[in-house]
Write an enzyme that holds these catalytic residues in place. Structure first.
Site, PDB file in Angstrom:
ATOM      1  N   HIS A  85       0.743  -1.380   0.104  1.00  0.00           N
ATOM      2  CA  HIS A  85      -0.032   0.061   0.119  1.00  0.00           C
ATOM      3  C   HIS A  85       0.810   1.337   0.220  1.00  0.00           C
ATOM      4  O   HIS A  85       1.891   1.181   0.119  1.00  0.00           O
ATOM      5  CB  HIS A  85      -0.855   0.107   1.211  1.00  0.00           C
ATOM      6  CG  HIS A  85      -0.333   0.251   2.608  1.00  0.00           C
ATOM      7  ND1 HIS A  85       0.537  -0.837   3.042  1.00  0.00           N
ATOM      8  CD2 HIS A  85      -0.534   0.887   3.517  1.00  0.00           C
ATOM      9  CE1 HIS A  85       0.917  -0.486   4.195  1.00  0.00           C
ATOM     10  NE2 HIS A  85       0.187   0.536   4.714  1.00  0.00           N
ATOM     11  N   HIS A 109       1.054   3.892   2.124  1.00  0.00           N
ATOM     12  CA  HIS A 109       1.665   4.556   3.313  1.00  0.00           C
ATOM     13  C   HIS A 109       3.175   4.581   3.130  1.00  0.00           C
ATOM     14  O   HIS A 109       3.719   3.804   2.671  1.00  0.00           O
ATOM     15  CB  HIS A 109       1.244   3.938   4.586  1.00  0.00           C
ATOM     16  CG  HIS A 109      -0.030   4.143   5.188  1.00  0.00           C
ATOM     17  ND1 HIS A 109      -0.859   3.239   5.715  1.00  0.00           N
ATOM     18  CD2 HIS A 109      -0.874   5.221   4.871  1.00  0.00           C
ATOM     19  CE1 HIS A 109      -1.886   4.007   6.119  1.00  0.00           C
ATOM     20  NE2 HIS A 109      -1.891   5.035   5.490  1.00  0.00           N
ATOM     21  N   ASP A 117       5.768   4.687   4.964  1.00  0.00           N
ATOM     22  CA  ASP A 117       6.829   3.799   5.395  1.00  0.00           C
ATOM     23  C   ASP A 117       6.994   2.579   4.609  1.00  0.00           C
ATOM     24  O   ASP A 117       7.948   1.582   4.622  1.00  0.00           O
ATOM     25  CB  ASP A 117       6.784   3.401   6.923  1.00  0.00           C
ATOM     26  CG  ASP A 117       5.288   3.017   7.198  1.00  0.00           C
ATOM     27  OD1 ASP A 117       4.274   3.282   6.281  1.00  0.00           O
ATOM     28  OD2 ASP A 117       5.234   2.109   8.125  1.00  0.00           O
ATOM     29  N   HIS A 118       6.032   2.479   3.483  1.00  0.00           N
ATOM     30  CA  HIS A 118       6.158   1.281   2.936  1.00  0.00           C
ATOM     31  C   HIS A 118       6.610   1.476   1.305  1.00  0.00           C
ATOM     32  O   HIS A 118       7.215   0.492   0.476  1.00  0.00           O
ATOM     33  CB  HIS A 118       4.886   0.497   2.556  1.00  0.00           C
ATOM     34  CG  HIS A 118       4.347  -0.115   3.769  1.00  0.00           C
ATOM     35  ND1 HIS A 118       4.479  -1.312   4.146  1.00  0.00           N
ATOM     36  CD2 HIS A 118       4.069   0.508   5.058  1.00  0.00           C
ATOM     37  CE1 HIS A 118       4.083  -1.677   5.518  1.00  0.00           C
ATOM     38  NE2 HIS A 118       3.779  -0.659   6.017  1.00  0.00           N
ATOM     39  N   HIS A 146      -7.128  -2.456   5.573  1.00  0.00           N
ATOM     40  CA  HIS A 146      -6.371  -1.388   6.150  1.00  0.00           C
ATOM     41  C   HIS A 146      -7.175  -0.100   6.085  1.00  0.00           C
ATOM     42  O   HIS A 146      -8.080  -0.106   5.091  1.00  0.00           O
ATOM     43  CB  HIS A 146      -4.880  -1.405   5.506  1.00  0.00           C
ATOM     44  CG  HIS A 146      -3.910  -0.603   6.315  1.00  0.00           C
ATOM     45  ND1 HIS A 146      -3.896  -0.619   7.524  1.00  0.00           N
ATOM     46  CD2 HIS A 146      -2.749   0.103   5.793  1.00  0.00           C
ATOM     47  CE1 HIS A 146      -2.714   0.041   8.148  1.00  0.00           C
ATOM     48  NE2 HIS A 146      -2.212   0.872   6.749  1.00  0.00           N
ATOM     49  N   ASP A 172       0.106  -4.361   6.180  1.00  0.00           N
ATOM     50  CA  ASP A 172      -0.844  -3.477   7.273  1.00  0.00           C
ATOM     51  C   ASP A 172      -2.187  -3.901   6.793  1.00  0.00           C
ATOM     52  O   ASP A 172      -2.875  -3.726   5.919  1.00  0.00           O
ATOM     53  CB  ASP A 172      -0.635  -2.169   6.968  1.00  0.00           C
ATOM     54  CG  ASP A 172       0.739  -1.653   7.214  1.00  0.00           C
ATOM     55  OD1 ASP A 172       1.692  -2.578   7.360  1.00  0.00           O
ATOM     56  OD2 ASP A 172       0.954  -0.588   7.374  1.00  0.00           O
ATOM     57  N   HIS A 229       7.199  -5.666  11.146  1.00  0.00           N
ATOM     58  CA  HIS A 229       6.426  -4.301  11.227  1.00  0.00           C
ATOM     59  C   HIS A 229       5.996  -4.133  12.621  1.00  0.00           C
ATOM     60  O   HIS A 229       5.070  -3.789  12.830  1.00  0.00           O
ATOM     61  CB  HIS A 229       5.029  -4.748  10.379  1.00  0.00           C
ATOM     62  CG  HIS A 229       4.335  -3.087  10.097  1.00  0.00           C
ATOM     63  ND1 HIS A 229       3.379  -2.568  11.043  1.00  0.00           N
ATOM     64  CD2 HIS A 229       4.570  -2.402   9.016  1.00  0.00           C
ATOM     65  CE1 HIS A 229       3.062  -1.385  10.463  1.00  0.00           C
ATOM     66  NE2 HIS A 229       3.609  -1.246   9.211  1.00  0.00           N
TER      67      HIS A 229
END
Ligand SMILES: [Zn+2]
Ligand SMILES: [Zn+2]
Length: 307
Positions: A62, A64, A66-67, A148, A216, A274
């Site tokens: 996804h 976000h 941090d990914h 998520h 997530d 994670h």
């Protein structure tokens, strides 16, 4: 040929001294798959001894930050290296809804001439659907929609079954190497001197391995479906059950949820990743999951797993 996994980042949200944000590299035969690409992934690759030129596929869970925030740097580096090699590298990027548009925006955020051929595969599996998104002669990749706060996908890497021919048995039946043996290798029944020979008579089937990566999400039915009978489940668990309410509010899993998922999916082995920066040691996360599932490990940066 073993499957080798390298955990490049195992923390959630913020890089810490111990854990970088999410990234994981899977190497199999001559193919490399990068699962998510958080900030700093390139440097983690250097330290882990992962050659970034070996990345063929990027599977984004996804969008976000941090990914995905390491992706622009990776593309730039791969392109720069191309100047010496002269062949334009190809990178297949898979991601959820809006991936095409977000890739376009991302490429505009830095000034550089992109020399990488980007093949963007925007995936939008329906609710309840498991999509096969890539297939070659050795393995295939499946994706399913998770639960998520933004569109998020889980992925399974599934190695194809292989048939090992026992040439001794083949010869006893009067066959020598040739097209008929090739057919048996492919699982076909053949006829030789009026005898019917089935592949089962002369070969053994080696079951391919299945690895599922669930990033997530709250614990959901599709995660269980996708992870069904995995040899290895790599699963996010941001919190322990003590912060179950927080996990629920932010649509994340607790370590116990990850273990329940592994149990319900009949997954043999669970590796949790994670991890929230609040956990200075892994004991709370590990205990929480171990109460439910009997084969649990907590990933750490640069951990390598061979299957
Ligand atoms: Zn995350
Ligand atoms: Zn997220």
């Amino acid at each position: 040929m073993p499957i080798e996994l390298t955990f490049l980042g195992t923390g959630s949200m913020v890089p810490t001294k111990e854990r970088n944000v999410i990234g994981m590299f899977l190497s199999y035969k001559n193919k490399g798959i990068l699962f998510d690409c958080g900030e700093g992934t390139q440097r983690q690759m250097n330290i882990a001894g992962v050659n970034r030129n070996k990345v063929n596929y990027v599977l984004l869970s996804h969008w976000h930050g941090d990914h995905v925030s390491g992706l622009i740097g990776l593309i730039q580096t791969l392109g720069n290296q191309q100047i010496q090699n002269e062949e334009r590298p190809i990178l297949h990027i898979f991601g959820p809804k809006e991936t095409e548009e977000r890739m376009e925006h991302m490429l505009k955020t830095c000034i550089f001439e992109n020399k990488v051929v980007l093949e963007i595969h925007e995936l939008n599996p329906k609710r309840g659907e498991i999509l096969t998104v890539l297939e070659n002669e050795d393995f295939y990749i499946q994706a399913a929609r998770l639960d998520h706060s933004v569109p998020c996908l889980g992925y399974s890497f599934i190695e194809k079954d292989t048939r090992k021919i026992d040439m001794g048995k083949v010869k006893k039946l009067g066959l020598t190497e040739g097209p008929l043996v090739g057919k048996l290798q492919n699982g076909d029944v053949v006829k030789h001197e009026d005898k019917v020979i089935t592949p089962e008579m002369v070969s053994e089937l080696k079951k391919g391995l299945k690895i599922t990566v669930i990033m997530d999400t709250g614990l959901c039915e599709m995660a269980i479906e996708l992870a069904k009978d995995s040899d290895l489940l790599i699963c996010e668990a941001t919190f322990s059950s003590e912060l179950g309410e927080k996990a629920e509010n932010y649509k994340h899993m607790t370590a116990k949820d990850a273990a329940l998922l592994a149990n319900n999916a009949n997954a043999k082995r669970l590796i949790i990743t994670h991890i929230s920066q609040r956990y200075k040691t892994t004991s709370e996360i590990l205990d929480d999951a171990k109460n439910v599932h009997n084969s649990v490990e907590v990933a750490y940066d640069f951990m390598k797993v061979k299957l």
